[in-house]
Design an enzyme around this catalytic site. Sequence first.
Site, PDB file in Angstrom:
ATOM      1  CD  GLU A 184      45.814  36.684  39.384  1.00  0.00           C
ATOM      2  OE1 GLU A 184      45.332  35.856  40.167  1.00  0.00           O
ATOM      3  OE2 GLU A 184      45.568  37.895  39.431  1.00  0.00           O
ATOM      4  CD  GLU A 253      42.417  39.320  36.177  1.00  0.00           C
ATOM      5  OE1 GLU A 253      42.014  39.404  37.357  1.00  0.00           O
ATOM      6  OE2 GLU A 253      42.776  38.251  35.660  1.00  0.00           O
TER       7      GLU A 253
HETATM    8  C1  GAL Z   1      42.309  37.284  39.610  1.00  0.00           C
HETATM    9  C2  GAL Z   1      42.111  36.217  38.546  1.00  0.00           C
HETATM   10  C3  GAL Z   1      40.777  36.385  37.840  1.00  0.00           C
HETATM   11  C4  GAL Z   1      39.685  36.565  38.850  1.00  0.00           C
HETATM   12  C5  GAL Z   1      40.020  37.739  39.741  1.00  0.00           C
HETATM   13  C6  GAL Z   1      39.004  38.005  40.808  1.00  0.00           C
HETATM   14  O1  GAL Z   1      43.243  36.901  40.524  1.00  0.00           O
HETATM   15  O2  GAL Z   1      43.144  36.274  37.600  1.00  0.00           O
HETATM   16  O3  GAL Z   1      40.536  35.280  37.039  1.00  0.00           O
HETATM   17  O4  GAL Z   1      39.572  35.409  39.573  1.00  0.00           O
HETATM   18  O5  GAL Z   1      41.203  37.481  40.413  1.00  0.00           O
HETATM   19  O6  GAL Z   1      37.784  38.275  40.256  1.00  0.00           O
END
Ligand code: GAL
Length: 826
Positions: A184, A253
């Site tokens: 990110e 994600e």
């Molecule tokens: C994203 C990040 C993950 C985790 C998630 C929230 O921004 O890439 O590692 O932190 O947010 O759980």
Amino acid sequence: MKMKHFTRLLSLFFILITSFSLANSTIVSHDERAITINGKRRILLSGSIHYPRSTADMWPDLINKAKDGGLDAIETYVFWNAHEPKRREYDFSGNLDVVRFIKTIQDAGLYSVLRIGPYVCAEWNYGGFPVWLHNMPNMKFRTVNPSFMNEMQNFTTKIVEMMKEEKLFASQGGPIILAQIENEYGNVISSYGAAGKAYIDWCANMANSLDIGVPWLMCQQPNAPQPMLETCNGFYCDQYEPTNPSTPKMWTENWTGWFKNWGGKHPYRTAEDLAFSVARFFQTGGTFQNYYMYHGGTNFGRVAGGPYITTSYDYHAPIDEFGNLNQPKWGHLKQLHRVLKSMEKSLTYGNISRIDLGNSIKATIYTTKEGSSCFIGNVNATANALVNFKGKDYHVPAWSVSVLPECDKEAYNTAKVNTQTSIMTEDSSKPEKLEWTWRPESAQKMILKSSGDLIAKGLVDQKDVTNDASDYLWYMTRVHLDKKDPLWSRNMTLRVHSNAHVLHAYVNGKYVGNQFVKDGKFDYRFEKKVNHLVHGTNHISLLSVSVGLQNYGAFFESGPTGINGPVSLVGYKGEETIEKDLSQHQWDYKIGLNGYNNKLFSTKSVGHIKWANEMFPTSRMLTWYKAKFKAPLGKEPVIVDFNGLGKGEAWINGQSIGRYWPSFNSSDDGCKDECDYRGEYGSDKCAFMCGEPTQRWYHVPRSFLKASGHNTITLFEEMGGNPSMVNFKTVVVGTVCARAHEHNKVELSCHNHPISAVKFASFGNPVGHCGTFAVGTCQGDKDAVKTVAKECVGKLNCTINVSSDTFGSTLDCGDSPKKLAVELEC
Ligand code: GAL
């Protein structure tokens, strides 16, 4: 044999070996539409499981449950600070054995996605960076900084080499189909100016030079330097389109719930909304989708990031913290996965056409020569729809997607859940009464003398001194006050400007009070009255406690920790305020606490250290407690109830199960009785357990326990608490409910236990929720309770056909779709 012949034979042998491994290798590539595996476009369903957030003995079961849930791949980050706790000293043992984890994935026949980072965020301490890295000279993270780049390259290369050595990349015949560099960075790149772009280009070149033979990902990185593939992260990624038209639409994600902060509520994302987000993603051309998390697990030891991330990292994921299925989420997604997979060919090769059916309802048709697959999406947050599509009527509830694998029949709708809800509970056995011994944390002498192990002029940042070897750092100074000091008054206070997550203050060895961060205010002023200052030397001792280092944001590594001051004594005289600033004094620092340094939690008996069983104290701060206990019988996951304790850390047979803080309740407001899955999800929506401890139960992995004989629990109680209620239990399914739709089959099970009774069953238009189900205005003419009991009671699982064939005809139900509501006791 002549040498020449021998060498020729040898090279022939090598050619044979190489061609054999090439034949075994998997070619992973991509085109604009999809990730391709051996030239075939794929729909890939993946889920995050972080190996150190469970124990190695749990991995096969977790991975098999993921496979059974319909996943193709397991994604994990790699945690730099866990693997390189000291510079060039590595640890890949036990639960940190990432190679073994990847091999376990391979053994299950799944692919794997390796997110090396090495910045990972992940609510992991310091985002995965070792604190020694920050303490190197001229260090700046995640930018064009030679020292940083050198260390990042060193660690990344190390991981890649380890994987290569074990032939774990798909290009070598292994399971790793994708890898990730950085994480990110696109979210923060602008804060780094021109250096940001130069850095991300360097990351790409560095990764590329490692020659892993599978594509590299960069998540949340619009315009990722080629050949890196940019991907999306979020609760929804249907609106996302890669900036580069030759990059397929990928989602690294999909947040299945959310993480928890101390003082926060329990997050809850419904199965309906999660399934909706997935179906929308594939309706709009997605190819790779990963659940973050599929199993969240536990932040054992001090790995929780922050600040203030809890020990539980359950995440409301499809598999719960302890490894149990989180139903209906797991099962509802499993059904979706099966349907999506059946459409793989048309979704990845088909021509796409879209029909706008009005009122935020859109149909998408994927057509190949062999046939077509369709989606009907209703993104309207309130209005249900009855749509006529290709000559047939479909009932598409608000905020849902209907999936029609052959465009002529609904096989799945994201809002129609036909999977059971399992309500987990602790077993009902009588808890063992523990016999506690205790001893005080012996800090008193040191506080009174202000003597530590390091001296500096002025206040220092906590992590700069501790290297994060401990949560605790004592800040101690002396101040001489004579009779004539202008400060003297009846009204004197100690004032501390603090970034410590928790601050405990002592003056002349006497406790003045504490303060801790609430409502996300990490920068605060502590001010307490002190009426025992003396003429002469006064000792000011401040204990700064950190609860996980920050893991996110531009330049997060240099965010303040500990007591950055000013620290002062303040005298109030009428209208006048006199402040004596102590910040520039000489300060003594002591890292950690004596009990930690003496390893009071260790099972190796430390003979000379005495534990008392008399005068058992409660509500006493800085106190160590120890007790023996028997492991609960069976195979079910073990939990320990810390109700009654304050804040601290707990160990089982010498292994830390994490920080605890059950006395920290979430605020009373912000929870609703009803959770409406419709409309956009955010981390606060549908939160529950307002006004209750953020975390009362803690996971005790079976592998930390001895099945027979005695086990030891050790507590370090920082705030003061009462351990007499601490007890061990197992987590089991207590109740199973379902609300299934007509013409579906519903599978019911108490997981590994037989179903013991049917509490409720009605087919028709039953009302209420699990626990409050009641018969509606109509129901089938057969006795539903008897029917279900006959099928299910005494069995490990049963399948019920939700139809009037099973439950009899329902005369007064009209045309509305019928449902079966059941509640089973386990
Ligand atoms: C994203 C990040 C993950 C985790 C998630 C929230 O921004 O890439 O590692 O932190 O947010 O759980």
